[in-house]
Design a protein around this motif. Sequence first.
Motif, PDB file in Angstrom:
ATOM      1  N   GLY A  23     -17.766   1.824  -9.269  1.00 15.10           N
ATOM      2  CA  GLY A  23     -18.229   1.334  -7.965  1.00 15.10           C
ATOM      3  C   GLY A  23     -17.099   1.030  -7.009  1.00 15.10           C
ATOM      4  N   ASN A  24     -15.996   1.733  -7.150  1.00 20.32           N
ATOM      5  CA  ASN A  24     -14.812   1.449  -6.325  1.00 20.32           C
ATOM      6  C   ASN A  24     -14.563   2.524  -5.264  1.00 20.32           C
ATOM      7  N   GLY A  25     -15.584   3.284  -4.954  1.00 23.77           N
ATOM      8  CA  GLY A  25     -15.435   4.336  -3.943  1.00 23.77           C
ATOM      9  C   GLY A  25     -15.441   3.776  -2.530  1.00 23.77           C
ATOM     10  N   ILE A  26     -14.762   4.461  -1.635  1.00 17.44           N
ATOM     11  CA  ILE A  26     -14.708   4.094  -0.216  1.00 17.44           C
ATOM     12  C   ILE A  26     -15.226   5.270   0.599  1.00 17.44           C
ATOM     13  N   GLU A  27     -16.260   5.034   1.386  1.00 20.08           N
ATOM     14  CA  GLU A  27     -16.822   6.070   2.246  1.00 20.08           C
ATOM     15  C   GLU A  27     -16.143   6.011   3.623  1.00 20.08           C
ATOM     16  N   LEU A  28     -15.501   7.093   3.997  1.00 21.69           N
ATOM     17  CA  LEU A  28     -14.801   7.109   5.286  1.00 21.69           C
ATOM     18  C   LEU A  28     -15.770   6.945   6.451  1.00 21.69           C
ATOM     19  N   ASP A  29     -16.992   7.471   6.302  1.00 22.01           N
ATOM     20  CA  ASP A  29     -17.987   7.327   7.373  1.00 22.01           C
ATOM     21  C   ASP A  29     -18.271   5.863   7.670  1.00 22.01           C
ATOM     22  N   GLU A  30     -18.268   5.029   6.625  1.00 24.79           N
ATOM     23  CA  GLU A  30     -18.530   3.603   6.816  1.00 24.79           C
ATOM     24  C   GLU A  30     -17.385   2.946   7.585  1.00 24.79           C
ATOM     25  N   ILE A  31     -16.156   3.339   7.260  1.00 23.66           N
ATOM     26  CA  ILE A  31     -15.002   2.790   7.973  1.00 23.66           C
ATOM     27  C   ILE A  31     -15.031   3.208   9.436  1.00 23.66           C
ATOM     28  N   GLY A  36     -13.920   2.567  13.704  1.00 22.21           N
ATOM     29  CA  GLY A  36     -13.501   3.692  14.531  1.00 22.21           C
ATOM     30  C   GLY A  36     -12.589   4.650  13.782  1.00 22.21           C
ATOM     31  N   ALA A  37     -12.501   5.861  14.293  1.00 20.63           N
ATOM     32  CA  ALA A  37     -11.719   6.902  13.631  1.00 20.63           C
ATOM     33  C   ALA A  37     -10.219   6.653  13.693  1.00 20.63           C
ATOM     34  N   GLU A  38      -9.780   5.860  14.677  1.00 23.58           N
ATOM     35  CA  GLU A  38      -8.350   5.580  14.790  1.00 23.58           C
ATOM     36  C   GLU A  38      -7.798   4.908  13.535  1.00 23.58           C
ATOM     37  N   ILE A  39      -8.614   4.087  12.886  1.00 22.11           N
ATOM     38  CA  ILE A  39      -8.161   3.394  11.679  1.00 22.11           C
ATOM     39  C   ILE A  39      -7.913   4.395  10.554  1.00 22.11           C
ATOM     40  N   ILE A  40      -8.753   5.424  10.471  1.00 24.74           N
ATOM     41  CA  ILE A  40      -8.525   6.467   9.470  1.00 24.74           C
ATOM     42  C   ILE A  40      -7.228   7.206   9.774  1.00 24.74           C
ATOM     43  N   ARG A  41      -6.987   7.475  11.044  1.00 19.71           N
ATOM     44  CA  ARG A  41      -5.741   8.137  11.434  1.00 19.71           C
ATOM     45  C   ARG A  41      -4.539   7.272  11.065  1.00 19.71           C
ATOM     46  N   MET A  42      -4.644   5.964  11.302  1.00 19.77           N
ATOM     47  CA  MET A  42      -3.552   5.061  10.950  1.00 19.77           C
ATOM     48  C   MET A  42      -3.335   5.034   9.445  1.00 19.77           C
ATOM     49  N   TRP A  43      -4.433   5.020   8.693  1.00 22.04           N
ATOM     50  CA  TRP A  43      -4.313   5.003   7.234  1.00 22.04           C
ATOM     51  C   TRP A  43      -3.609   6.261   6.733  1.00 22.04           C
ATOM     52  N   ARG A  50       3.385  11.525  -0.753  1.00 24.66           N
ATOM     53  CA  ARG A  50       4.065  12.163  -1.875  1.00 24.66           C
ATOM     54  C   ARG A  50       3.686  11.535  -3.216  1.00 24.66           C
ATOM     55  N   GLU A  51       2.987  10.397  -3.148  1.00 31.46           N
ATOM     56  CA  GLU A  51       2.500   9.731  -4.347  1.00 31.46           C
ATOM     57  C   GLU A  51       0.982   9.601  -4.248  1.00 31.46           C
ATOM     58  N   ASP A  52       0.349   8.992  -5.258  1.00 28.99           N
ATOM     59  CA  ASP A  52      -1.087   8.728  -5.167  1.00 28.99           C
ATOM     60  C   ASP A  52      -1.356   7.857  -3.943  1.00 28.99           C
ATOM     61  N   VAL A  53      -2.399   8.190  -3.216  1.00 27.18           N
ATOM     62  CA  VAL A  53      -2.714   7.533  -1.942  1.00 27.18           C
ATOM     63  C   VAL A  53      -3.772   6.464  -2.173  1.00 27.18           C
ATOM     64  N   ARG A  54      -3.430   5.234  -1.847  1.00 32.10           N
ATOM     65  CA  ARG A  54      -4.359   4.124  -2.090  1.00 32.10           C
ATOM     66  C   ARG A  54      -5.160   3.770  -0.840  1.00 32.10           C
ATOM     67  N   ILE A  55      -6.414   3.385  -1.065  1.00 37.35           N
ATOM     68  CA  ILE A  55      -7.249   2.875   0.025  1.00 37.35           C
ATOM     69  C   ILE A  55      -8.203   1.843  -0.539  1.00 37.35           C
ATOM     70  N   SER A  56      -8.384   0.762   0.219  1.00 36.41           N
ATOM     71  CA  SER A  56      -9.295  -0.310  -0.182  1.00 36.41           C
ATOM     72  C   SER A  56      -9.679  -1.086   1.062  1.00 36.41           C
ATOM     73  N   ALA A  57     -10.638  -1.986   0.925  1.00 35.37           N
ATOM     74  CA  ALA A  57     -11.068  -2.799   2.064  1.00 35.37           C
ATOM     75  C   ALA A  57      -9.908  -3.652   2.579  1.00 35.37           C
ATOM     76  N   GLU A  58      -9.082  -4.163   1.669  1.00 34.92           N
ATOM     77  CA  GLU A  58      -7.939  -4.985   2.069  1.00 34.92           C
ATOM     78  C   GLU A  58      -6.922  -4.164   2.869  1.00 34.92           C
ATOM     79  N   ILE A  59      -6.650  -2.956   2.397  1.00 33.43           N
ATOM     80  CA  ILE A  59      -5.715  -2.084   3.110  1.00 33.43           C
ATOM     81  C   ILE A  59      -6.256  -1.747   4.493  1.00 33.43           C
ATOM     82  N   VAL A  60      -7.548  -1.448   4.572  1.00 32.52           N
ATOM     83  CA  VAL A  60      -8.171  -1.122   5.855  1.00 32.52           C
ATOM     84  C   VAL A  60      -8.089  -2.306   6.810  1.00 32.52           C
TER      85      VAL A  60
END
Length: 334
Positions: A23-31, A36-43, A50-60
């Motif tokens: 249950g640790n998935g993140i839906e980009l549509d929800e973000i 807004g889409a700018e946050i996805i661009r910033m992320w 070059r390494e594994d890419v992390r994303i979470s509610a805290e990072i967002v």
Amino acid sequence: YKAVLTHGYVVDGESRKMSKSLGNGIELDEIISKHGAEIIRMWVSSVDYREDVRISAEIVNRLVDAYRRIRNTLRFLLANTNDFDINKDAVPVDQMLELDRWALARVAELQKQIIEANETYSFQQVATLLMGFATDDLGSFYLDILKDRLYTTKTDGLPRRCAQTALWHITAAYLRLMAPILSFTAEEAFAIFSPNKEGTIFTELYHTVPAVEGSEALLAKWSTIRDVRAEVLKKIEELRMQSLVGSSLQAECKIAASGETYETLAGLGDELKFVMMTSRAELVKNEGDMEITVSATEQKKCCRCWHYVPSVGNNAEHPELCERCLTNLFGDGE
């Protein structure tokens, strides 16, 4: 294609693979729908691909805060260049105040760093530079000092026009540098900033920042000044924690320094108190380590510039104003 750039696996904030069972998935549509889409661009630009890419509610949420700081910085820049025409109000570089020349040198340095980072696909460095410039160089330093000059000096006087000249060039450069990442924000701001109120940021070339003579020495000099300022603000914060002052302008500081530090600070003259954000600043020479003492002022507050100075009350017609504000309001200005 001639080259391909790949990224690491997308994982959650704890570097675990995303799955339905965890249950640790993140839906980009929800973000996008929430922030807004700018946050996805910033992320995308802020992670090390070059390494594994992390994303979470805290990072967002951290990125949302960073984006708001950038957007608020842009609002300040646009608001304070609104009555400025670069073609008739600009001040030549050699007539600008040293702090404003530092700002031009700093944004030129930023532009050089970002162009080099883009050429090596170091997008994380680009995002870091953009955020750091807005937060540290502008928000916590340059714009913080500049507010007094922008808001209290004569509208078309040299001190304010110097500041606006620097702000205009900063805005012109920064919008172009951020456009590949924060595309919608850059386009929105450019529509307000563009002299003709038409066109698009995406047909623009990098801005040509006016050259500042001795820029490297100037950047080094102001790096020293910023270090001293940080120590003064720490001392003021200690007084604030003791409820002895509220605003930094309720404080006076005394700086004892030697050698190059003393010479650097002495070069500021009367500007020292404005840079240190205090109502009074005294500089004395010593032979040892730098010593800073800060105390609450006993002077009266000017209701216009908020500085606490002895001249408040000297004018019978305007007893609530200081001599400096009277000059800027009714005289020839600074």
